[in-house]
Every structure is written in C-alpha cells, then in structure tokens.
Design a protein around this motif. Structure first.
Motif, short mmCIF file in Angstrom:
data_model
loop_
_atom_site.label_atom_id
_atom_site.label_comp_id
_atom_site.label_asym_id
_atom_site.label_seq_id
_atom_site.Cartn_x
_atom_site.Cartn_y
_atom_site.Cartn_z
N ASP A 294 9.68 -28.28 -13.40
CA ASP A 294 8.95 -27.26 -14.15
C ASP A 294 9.58 -25.90 -13.89
N ASP A 295 9.36 -24.98 -14.81
CA ASP A 295 9.73 -23.59 -14.56
C ASP A 295 8.82 -23.05 -13.46
N ILE A 296 9.37 -22.18 -12.64
CA ILE A 296 8.61 -21.64 -11.50
C ILE A 296 8.70 -20.13 -11.52
N THR A 297 7.56 -19.47 -11.63
CA THR A 297 7.50 -18.01 -11.57
C THR A 297 6.54 -17.61 -10.46
N VAL A 298 7.01 -16.75 -9.57
CA VAL A 298 6.21 -16.33 -8.42
C VAL A 298 6.24 -14.80 -8.32
N VAL A 299 5.07 -14.22 -8.13
CA VAL A 299 4.96 -12.79 -7.81
C VAL A 299 4.31 -12.67 -6.44
N VAL A 300 4.93 -11.90 -5.56
CA VAL A 300 4.37 -11.61 -4.24
C VAL A 300 4.12 -10.11 -4.15
N GLY A 301 2.94 -9.74 -3.66
CA GLY A 301 2.62 -8.33 -3.48
C GLY A 301 1.99 -8.10 -2.13
N ILE A 302 2.14 -6.90 -1.60
CA ILE A 302 1.51 -6.54 -0.33
C ILE A 302 0.92 -5.14 -0.44
N VAL A 303 -0.32 -5.01 0.04
CA VAL A 303 -1.00 -3.72 0.03
C VAL A 303 -0.57 -2.95 1.28
N THR A 304 -0.07 -1.74 1.09
CA THR A 304 0.43 -0.95 2.21
C THR A 304 -0.28 0.40 2.27
N ALA A 305 -0.39 0.93 3.49
CA ALA A 305 -0.95 2.26 3.70
C ALA A 305 0.12 3.11 4.33
N ASN A 306 0.62 4.08 3.57
CA ASN A 306 1.67 4.96 4.06
C ASN A 306 1.05 6.30 4.44
N ALA A 307 1.09 6.66 5.71
CA ALA A 307 0.49 7.91 6.17
C ALA A 307 1.20 9.10 5.56
N LYS A 308 0.42 10.05 5.07
CA LYS A 308 0.97 11.29 4.53
C LYS A 308 0.96 12.38 5.58
N ALA A 309 1.96 13.22 5.57
CA ALA A 309 2.00 14.34 6.51
C ALA A 309 0.93 15.36 6.16
N ASP A 310 0.48 16.11 7.18
CA ASP A 310 -0.46 17.19 6.93
C ASP A 310 0.21 18.24 6.07
N LEU A 311 -0.51 18.77 5.12
CA LEU A 311 0.06 19.74 4.20
C LEU A 311 -0.53 21.13 4.47
N PRO A 312 0.34 22.12 4.63
CA PRO A 312 -0.19 23.47 4.85
C PRO A 312 -0.84 24.02 3.60
N ARG A 313 -1.92 24.74 3.79
CA ARG A 313 -2.64 25.37 2.66
C ARG A 313 -2.90 26.83 2.99
#
Length: 313
Positions: A294-313
């Motif tokens: 059979d034809d085979i199609t696979v999608v893999v995904g991963i949820v990531t949390a990328n820390a953001k630097a503090d932003l000066p205001r």
C-alpha cells in the motif's frame, strides 16, 4: 526619569511537523515514479504557507520514489488515501485525494483566526462540495491553535492519528469501516452520491501540551506496523533529536519493509487471519502472514515551547 521595564513573556508554543510519502509502486528501469493514491497537506497560518502533495516534488533514493516536506509553526494537517478501485474505470485515484487535501488545507488556512473560522470537519465538508472530479478517499484532518493549545480533528475512514504524551498514547482515532477492508470514503456527491459525507466523520478535541507528539497517517502505516512499534519508534527518534520529517521517514520505511515481507506478522495479517480464515482453520493454528502492499503517508509533529527573551519596554 527614564525607566527600562522588562516584561516577561511566556514561552512561544508551536507545532513543528514533517511529512513523508512512500508509494507502493516501485518503478522499473526507465519508468517515471508513480506517487500513488495518498495525499497530504501541512499548513501554517503564521507563515501563510501550505505544503501539499500537489506542490512538492517526488525524489528517489535507492531506486525508490518518495516525497518529503517540513514546516514549522503548523496550524493544520491532513492526509487522505484515494480508493484504488477507481483505476478499473480508467481514473487516477490520487487525483481526487490530492485535490481534496489541497482544498481542505486552503479552507483552513484562509479562515483560521477569523470570526468565521472553520473546524476540520467544516473544511472537509467545503472541500467535498467543491471538488468536482471523480474519485473517493478516506481523510483525516486536524487543526491546532497555538494560543489555546486546542487540537480539533475529523476522521473519515481508516486513515487516522494518535497523540503521545510522556510515552503513552492519550488519544487515538478509531477506523470507520462498512465491513472488513471497506472503509468509509468521501467523494463528490454529484458524481458519486452513495459515497460517505464529511458529516459522518468522527470528531475529536483535546488540549495539547509542550512535548506532545502527533502521528497522522494513512492506513499503509497502521496496517503494517503495530501501534506499540509506532509508539516506540517515534518517541525514540524524537528523543534522540531527529527532525519530525525524518522520524516520519523512519516510520514509513519500516512500514514499507513490512509491506513487502511475506513472513512478518502485521496488523493486516492478523486481521486477515480473523476475517478470511474459517473457524476450523484458526482452531488448527493456521495463520496468514505478511504485510499489505500500500502507499504509506506519515506526518509526525511535536509541540514545542521556545522561551522568549525578556523585551525592554
């Protein structure tokens, strides 16, 4: 006085995903690769980008054709498996599945984040109504909102998905079958009025967390690899730092190897033994072995949390 106030932002949550397609047809010398009947899309609202079976180019490795795609900040994904029986009528089954996925992805991409945003099942309904070419297909589609972390999915037929958290499957779609080896399949209701409607798809919803792994695939994966093997393979690959597209490739290639093996025990051979062999043959220990080409199609995904630097205001 001048004040330099730093505002702490929360981590940026994204879903990064990769797709890999391995068709069942191995081209002979001088033959052009045939990418088969499967289709996929990866869509990103933030990047205003969509990758599909219609936009990506087939490649070759070890004389085997394949297609691969990677996308960050993914907001929607879909796979479909065109029903091969249409070849008997001189129709390429892959044309309908590829067009349906393209339209479904476009619908989700163009409406996501707006007041009248579509859910996956709504997008499938829209695609079914507007894709006016012969053919039928299974379909599994999900969307992901990185602000709310809400995952919504619609599944029709025997393609499907699973979500892995901390090494355990927390949600898995159920195949929809009229009978053995006859999955629900959708097509243009004007051309094929007896096909299933998108409204018949099973609908799922949950909330994801950073670290969650998603696997979405056509039945070529699930018929040739046991769920425990899918779970172990994908978690090991991603733990080792493998990119999602490469993890999808590992899964697809292991399923492809099993599909060509006449002695291996697979979910397909187990189902065939149950459905095809008579009771007395099973009582005598008779078994069917081997994978399913059979034809085979696979999608893999991963949820990531990328820390953001503090932003000066």
């Amino acid at each position: 006085r001048n004040y330099n106030i730093r505002i702490q932002r929360g981590p940026a949550i994204t879903l990064d995903a990769g797709a890999f397609v391995r068709p069942k047809i191995v081209p002979g010398p001088g033959q052009q690769p045939n990418m088969g009947e499967d289709a996929f899309f990866l869509a990103s609202l933030g990047r205003r980008t969509m990758l599909t079976s219609k936009t990506e180019t087939e490649k070759m490795d070890d004389k085997l054709p394949y297609m691969s795609a990677s996308l960050q900040d993914v907001s929607a994904v879909g796979v479909a498996d065109g029903v091969g029986g249409w070849r008997e009528a001189g129709i390429d089954p892959g044309e309908y599945s590829k067009q349906l996925m393209y339209v479904t992805g476009e619908a989700l991409l163009l409406t996501d984040g707006k007041e009248n945003s579509l859910e996956p099942q709504d997008a499938m309904k829209f695609a079914q109504a507007t894709t006016q070419i012969p053919g039928t297909t299974t379909a599994s589609v999900f969307s992901f909102n990185k602000s709310t972390l809400v995952f919504n999915a619609a599944n029709l037929g025997d393609s499907g998905f699973l979500i892995i958290r901390d090494g355990e499957i927390i949600l898995q779609s159920e195949p929809q079958l009229h009978e053995f080896n006859m999955p629900f399949q959708m097509g243009s209701l004007q051309i094929e009025p007896m096909s299933n409607r998108a409204e018949e798809a099973d609908v799922y919803s949950t909330r994801l967390k950073p670290g969650d792994i998603l696997v979405l695939a056509t039945d070529g994966l699930f018929d040739n690899l046991h769920t425990k093997d899918i779970l172990k393979t994908v978690t090991t690959q991603l733990r080792e730092g493998t990119r999602p597209a490469d993890a999808a490739r590992v899964l697809a290639d292991r399923a492809f190897a099993n599909s060509m093996d006449k002695k291996v025990t697979t979910p397909w051979s187990k189902a065939m033994s149950t459905e095809v062999l008579s009771r007395w043959k099973r009582a005598l220990g008779k078994k069917i072995r081997g994978g399913k080409r059979d034809d085979i199609t696979v999608v893999v995904g991963i949820v990531t949390a990328n820390a953001k630097a503090d932003l000066p205001r």
